[in-house]
Design a protein around this motif. Structure first.
Motif, PDB file in Angstrom:
ATOM      1  N   ILE A  33     -58.793  65.882  99.475  1.00 22.46           N
ATOM      2  CA  ILE A  33     -57.396  66.321  99.404  1.00 22.46           C
ATOM      3  C   ILE A  33     -57.110  67.336 100.508  1.00 22.46           C
ATOM      4  N   GLY A  34     -58.038  68.281 100.688  1.00 15.25           N
ATOM      5  CA  GLY A  34     -57.842  69.317 101.698  1.00 15.25           C
ATOM      6  C   GLY A  34     -57.738  68.737 103.088  1.00 15.25           C
ATOM      7  N   SER A  35     -58.549  67.686 103.373  1.00 10.99           N
ATOM      8  CA  SER A  35     -58.546  67.151 104.728  1.00 10.99           C
ATOM      9  C   SER A  35     -57.259  66.370 105.021  1.00 10.99           C
ATOM     10  N   GLY A  36     -56.473  66.120 103.991  1.00  7.82           N
ATOM     11  CA  GLY A  36     -55.200  65.430 104.224  1.00  7.82           C
ATOM     12  C   GLY A  36     -54.206  66.273 105.003  1.00  7.82           C
ATOM     13  N   GLY A  37     -54.350  67.583 104.887  1.00  9.90           N
ATOM     14  CA  GLY A  37     -53.452  68.466 105.630  1.00  9.90           C
ATOM     15  C   GLY A  37     -52.006  68.309 105.207  1.00  9.90           C
ATOM     16  N   PHE A  38     -51.083  68.575 106.107  1.00  5.69           N
ATOM     17  CA  PHE A  38     -49.675  68.611 105.740  1.00  5.69           C
ATOM     18  C   PHE A  38     -49.105  67.211 105.487  1.00  5.69           C
TER      19      PHE A  38
ATOM     20  N   GLY B 236     -51.192  63.494 102.313  1.00  5.58           N
ATOM     21  CA  GLY B 236     -51.100  64.926 102.606  1.00  5.58           C
ATOM     22  C   GLY B 236     -50.322  65.723 101.574  1.00  5.58           C
ATOM     23  N   PHE B 237     -49.963  66.932 101.986  1.00  3.92           N
ATOM     24  CA  PHE B 237     -49.242  67.852 101.116  1.00  3.92           C
ATOM     25  C   PHE B 237     -47.898  67.242 100.711  1.00  3.92           C
TER      26      PHE B 237
ATOM     27  N   GLY C  68     -53.785  62.509  98.073  1.00  2.00           N
ATOM     28  CA  GLY C  68     -53.864  63.772  98.805  1.00  2.00           C
ATOM     29  C   GLY C  68     -54.361  63.576 100.224  1.00  2.00           C
ATOM     30  N   GLU C  69     -55.347  62.685 100.391  1.00  2.00           N
ATOM     31  CA  GLU C  69     -55.925  62.513 101.718  1.00  2.00           C
ATOM     32  C   GLU C  69     -55.009  61.703 102.649  1.00  2.00           C
TER      33      GLU C  69
ATOM     34  N   SER D  31     -48.426  64.501  98.133  1.00  2.00           N
ATOM     35  CA  SER D  31     -48.895  65.073  96.870  1.00  2.00           C
ATOM     36  C   SER D  31     -47.747  65.721  96.116  1.00  2.00           C
ATOM     37  N   VAL D  32     -46.971  66.513  96.849  1.00  2.20           N
ATOM     38  CA  VAL D  32     -45.856  67.211  96.205  1.00  2.20           C
ATOM     39  C   VAL D  32     -44.826  66.190  95.700  1.00  2.20           C
TER      40      VAL D  32
ATOM     41  N   VAL E  17     -46.200  64.902  92.452  1.00  4.31           N
ATOM     42  CA  VAL E  17     -46.077  65.944  91.436  1.00  4.31           C
ATOM     43  C   VAL E  17     -44.620  66.049  90.982  1.00  4.31           C
TER      44      VAL E  17
ATOM     45  N   LYS F 154     -53.464  61.534 106.479  1.00  3.19           N
ATOM     46  CA  LYS F 154     -54.066  60.766 107.562  1.00  3.19           C
ATOM     47  C   LYS F 154     -53.387  59.411 107.729  1.00  3.19           C
TER      48      LYS F 154
END
Lengths: 475, 610
Positions: free
Chosen positions: A345-350, A383-384, A379-380, A387-388, A391, A353
């Protein structure tokens, strides 16, 4: 199909969000198990092909619920379905196949079926049936016993199947009870118990007791008339407690250095308790009695945390909690799942990919990446932003269900609607929470998105029964 | 409405709180925190490990005891492998075609598990194979080579002393998480003792790759890359020539030779035989079970681990203690009629008699030291034997016996020294007297000393009363040695008493035959060797042959202890070996070729078996 029904009044918002979520799920399953050699999204040898089948059959189920089944029958068949589900939950303990250490699946030909998924629906229906009876009033002891029995029966059977995670989901019904008038104290006490449990595990009883005294002081202050005095007293007493072990350094107390440091807390707290008991007796302050009982219960809880943790919890549950709280870091063993998931998830960045470009959620680096950890792929690759977006969809869905439920004149539909919202919320919170490391790892699916027939079917049925019940409002 | 409305609002507030929590955490790990993006577990990066060259182990003159040679590990990334000529690849590395086929099949089976990982395919290919592979590399997509170093051993300096390295296994990684699969670690000897200095630091290059595993570029122009830091070399006090000469002399013998430079405590040679041949060190895993099952225990470093009875060389210690305690005079003479005939008695060999201390050391008279030892223990200065014994014991300990010397030699053991309790146990409390423990007079009985202890004794006598803790690392800019190693440790015997011991040892070697001197055969013109023989009784067979010596008499440069198990008289085996080593060290060239040939070609293991 009833021609007199105004089908145009169906809540297309809920149906729209449902379709978007299911499509996101299908695409994510595709991306998470994507294999160049079996690239077609309809390839039935792959999970994404199978997921297509589950989606189609779910739509068929939705059609039946909307257009065929008479919604009035739910009042009647709720109990039959509930009993039937309990029976299935019981039988599966003996006849089920073992998957990942739990016996909760029926094997029917090539398909697996998990009764626990469906018993959520039947429990929600039964709860609505019970509580919507005109003579039912939440508040009497009898009413709580009935509701308690209704909820605990499936939970107990699911725990016996060693699916503790799925059983926890039933706690969602507490929110429904809360909405229907149960005192908020139950929820507050539950939250406080979790807080004290976590504090004691992460730090020690000393810290927990200080926090407990602080909470008690705040409640006392809210209820008391002497606000200023209370605040002043709290501001002095709490730091004094924190430094109390240094009493042992006093010359005339030498010889007591080896006492546990909580001893000094009690040396300071006990006079205060005696004073409060005196006040409670003299002025007949009921709330003070509750506070004192609550305090005693909390201290008992704090000192039984170690026992609960070491004796009652299973080893894998212990490790998952320890990993979440950062007590131990085991990136090869149990911490591995969450570590890999956070990297994905973190590596997805803003902005992510891109579709099928996720390197982390391919192959088996993230375990269960198409079922419980499907959010990693989102998430990957998205990205953010993505994900948002997901959510937000869930939050909108849940809020929409709640606001529709509030509009129902029929209390059956309202209670059922709240149950749907609460169940989706629990799954949403625990599932996404575990992939980003804010809840412990509990193997439950993300509604509408995770791969799997049982899960998709049960959430489809759950949601569409509500959509159909909601339509009755226009009749 | 009413309470339900309030509860509904709180529930909705709860939902938004949870949603906010999730979004904050997402923001945190996806945007704020970089550690998840450049984490080594992130598959978007290919970490090419750069292995450092391990530090060298040098001798005192800068000669390489343990060096490095480049080898190549051929790695495979199964995900990238396409059809290739299997036979050709097998020919390059001499692999079995069927093994390779099975391996490849396994990769295919575990495809999902392996993912993008790169795994070792051929380990330690040599540079010739590597060169051939490079030429044809284009034919083998998915294979690449990384350079490693393997150990080389230019001198036969003894496997026990040097130790070996091997690849870490799972249980080791569990205990030492700083090591990763594929790393090498020193397992015994100096390789283990100085692992931290020798190992260096791994580096890596990071490449970015896309989902098809195509390496796109060096990540951030190598900003996050790390160069490997080579391990530091250690300079040992070992003399490579002397060490390998010792190994040669000790061939086919059980025992050890330890040589120390008395003026520094530096160990010049430390031979344990039979040992692990350096030829086997680099590929020790192949020989491992053979070595472990060898009845002569080649992995056991006798020089520092084996407690032996010192035999007659210990007489010097008793003589010095007797002098210090004032219970004998230099002129006191004792009569020896082929032994000491009190109690059970101790036999002696034929030699001129009576003798004083100096002559007794020279001729190794048993009777003299039995008398002297009893004088020490029956000293009226002390109220009872326990106290006089404790005094004796304390003085023996000051010679380094009965405990570890504290050297930096791996696995050093402390030997044994009896206490009053030992004899209370054997004979009953207060039921023993000087005569009961008379074997200690001649270095027999309940005493165990390692060859290192004995070499240290030789150094003490050479220094006339003190020693430096023996050690094998010389200080260098890279490595500082313990301050303890530059500290003189004085014995409890005064400097003035040592001259007689030195003269006795000088005469034991340099007196003419027939004078009673025990080691006249090993004298070397001009070297002024001072020595003391010992023939230690061994309950398990033939006597052990012992010799300690130092040379030259004035300003000694080298002190040696040689201890050969089951070989017979000290003068027959241990003395010539020690003497040859002194000649080698001081003259760099040995002239006594016949003796050298005789010793190196003799097999005392077989002699003993007869």
């Amino acid at each position: 199909m009833n021609p007199r029904l105004k089908y145009g009044k169906l809540d297309w918002q809920l149906i729209g969000i449902y379709i978007i979520l299911v499509l996101i799920g299908w695409i994510s399953v595709f991306a998470s198990v994507y294999d160049e050699e079996n690239a077609g999204i309809f390839n039935l040898s792959q999970r994404y092909g199978m997921q297509f089948i589950w989606i189609v059959t779910s739509l068929v189920l939705a059609y039946f619920i909307l257009f065929v089944i008479d919604p009035k029958s739910y009042h009647v068949i709720a109990w039959i379905l509930y009993t039937g589900a309990l029976l299935m939950l019981f039988i599966v303990i003996f006849l089920g196949v073992e998957v990942n250490g739990s016996k909760s699946w029926f094997m029917i030909g090539p398909f697996r079926l998990q009764p626990a998924e469906f018993s959520k629906i039947t429990t929600a229906l039964a709860l609505a049936a019970l509580m919507s009876k005109h003579n039912f009033k939440l508040g009497t002891l009898m009413s709580y016993l009935k509701v308690g029995a209704l909820l605990l029966a499936p939970m107990l059977l699911i725990v016996l199947e060693k699916e503790t995670g799925s059983a926890l989901v039933y706690l969602a019904f507490l929110f429904v009870l809360y909405r229907e008038g149960m005192s908020g104290t139950v929820l507050a006490l539950g939250l406080m118990a979790i807080l004290l449990f976590v504090l004691t595990l992460r730090f020690n009883p000393f810290v927990s007791i200080i926090v407990l005294v602080f909470i008690m002081s705040v409640i006392e202050t809210i209820n008391s008339k002497r606000v200023f005095t209370n605040i002043l007293f709290t501001a002095i007493f709490i730091p004094a407690l924190a430094y109390s072990p240094r009493l042992a350094e006093l010359p005339f107390l030498s010889g007591f250095e080896n006492l546990p440091k909580e001893t000094w807390l009690f040396v300071m707290i006990i006079p205060l308790i005696i004073y409060q008991v005196y006040r409670a007796v003299k002025r007949r302050l009921a709330y003070l009695w509750y506070l004192l009982i609550c305090f005693a219960g909390s201290v008992a809880l704090i000192y039984s945390v170690e026992f609960i943790f070491d004796t009652i919890l299973q080893p894998h549950q212990k490790v998952r909690i320890e990993n979440l709280l950062g007590i131990q870091k085991d990136l090869q063993g149990w911490g591995y799942n969450v570590h890999q998931s956070k990297i994905a998830i973190g590596s997805g960045g803003f902005s992510g990919k891109g579709f099928l470009q996720g390197t982390q959620t391919k192959f088996d680096f993230v375990p269960e990446q198409s079922t419980d950890f499907i959010f990693c792929t989102i998430g990957e690759e998205w990205g953010f932003l993505g994900s948002v977006f997901v959510v937000s969809l869930f939050v909108y869905l849940i809020i929409r269900i709640i606001s529709l439920a509030e509009k129902q004149r029929d209390s059956f539909a309202r209670i059922y609607g709240y149950s749907v919202a609460a169940l989706i919320f629990m799954h949403f919170f625990i599932n996404i929470g575990m992939t980003i490391g804010i809840t412990p790892v509990i193997g439950i699916p993300l509604p509408f998105i995770s791969y799997g027939g049982s899960s998709l079917w049960s959430f489809t049925i759950l949601l569409f029964i509500f959509i159909r019940l909601e339509l009755e409002r226009w009749n | 409405m009413g309470v339900e409305f309030k509860h509904k609002s709180i529930l909705i507030a709860g939902i938004f709180t949870v949603a906010a929590l999730i979004v904050i955490q997402l923001f945190n790990i996806q945007i704020l925190d970089d550690q998840y993006k450049i984490n080594a577990d992130n598959n978007a990066f290919r970490y090419d490990v750069r292995y450092p060259a391990r530090g060298l182990i040098l001798d005192r003159n800068g000669k390489i005891l343990v060096g490095n040679e480049t080898a190549y590990d051929i790695m495979i990334t199964p995900y990238e492998v396409k059809q290739f000529d299997t036979i050709d690849l097998c020919n390059i590395f001499g692999l079995d075609i069927n093994d390779v086929k099975t391996t490849l099949k396994n990769y295919k089976k575990n495809k999902r598990k392996i993912g993008y990982q790169t795994l070792p395919f051929v380990k330690q290919a040599n540079s010739k194979q590597y060169a051939v592979f490079l030429e044809k590399a284009y034919k083998f997509p998915g294979f690449n080579a990384i350079s490693r170093t393997i150990r080389t051993y230019p001198y036969n300096a003894g496997g026990n002393l040097l130790g070996y390295i091997n690849e870490v296994d799972t249980s080791f990684i569990r205990k030492n998480p700083e090591y990763k699969r594929g790393d090498y670690v020193g397992r015994t000897g100096m390789e283990q003792a100085f692992e931290k200095i020798l190992r260096g630091e791994k580096g890596y290059n990071i490449f970015l790759r896309d989902v098809h595993n195509k390496v796109k570029s060096s990540f951030s122009d190598g900003k996050y890359d790390k160069e490997a830091i080579p391990g530091k070399s250690i300079i040992t006090s070992i003399d490579a020539e002397l060490q390998s000469y010792g190994e040669m002399l000790m061939a086919n013998k059980i025992g050890s030779v330890v040589a120390i430079e008395p003026s520094t405590g530096e160990v010049l040679a430390l031979v344990s035989s039979p040992g692990v041949s350096v030829d086997k060190l680099a590929t020790i895993s192949k020989y491992y079970s053979e070595l472990v099952n060898d009845p002569y225990k080649p992995m056991f470093n006798r020089a520092v681990m084996s407690p032996y009875p010192p035999g007659s060389v210990f007489k010097i210690v008793n003589g010095l203690i007797a002098l210090q305690e004032g219970v004998i005079d230099l002129d006191d003479e004792y009569l020896c009629r082929m032994g000491y005939h009190v109690g059970r008695g101790v036999a002696c060999h034929a030699h001129p008699s009576p003798t004083n201390l100096e002559e007794s050391i020279m001729m190794s008279c048993n009777a003299y030291f039995c008398w002297a030892f009893r004088e020490i223990l029956d000293n009226k200065k002390y109220p009872n034997i326990a106290q006089s014994f404790n005094r004796w014991r304390e003085m023996v300990e000051s010679f380094g016996f009965g405990h570890k010397l504290g050297s930096d030699i791996p696995a050093e053991q402390g030997g044994t020294l009896p206490s009053t309790k030992t004899y209370d146990r054997i004979h009953g409390e207060n039921r023993w007297k000087s005569l009961s423990i008379i074997s200690l007079a001649i270095g027999q009985g309940e005493i165990g000393t390692t060859p290192l202890h004995l070499a240290n004794l030789a150094a003490i006598i050479a220094n006339r009363g003190y020693y430096y803790t023996p050690h094998i690392i010389k200080g260098s800019p890279d490595t500082t040695i313990s301050a303890d190693y530059t500290q003189k440790h004085f014995t409890m015997v005064d400097r003035e008493h040592f001259d007689v011991a030195v003269r006795g040892m000088y005469r034991a070697v340099n007196s003419p035959p027939g004078s009673g001197a025990t080691a006249w055969r090993v004298a070397v013109e001009g070297l002024d060797i001072c020595g003391k023989t010992g023939t230690a009784q061994n309950p398990h067979g033939k006597d052990n042959s012992v010799f300690i010596c130092f040379a030259p008499m004035d300003n000694p440069k080298i002190a040696i202890a040689a201890y050969i198990e089951n070989a017979g008289f000290g003068a027959t085996w241990a003395a010539p070996i020690a003497s040859l080593m002194i000649e080698k060290y001081l003259k760099r060239e040995v002239e006594r070729k016949d003796l050298e040939k005789h010793i190196s070609e003799s097999n005392t293991i077989i002699l003993n078996a007869k």
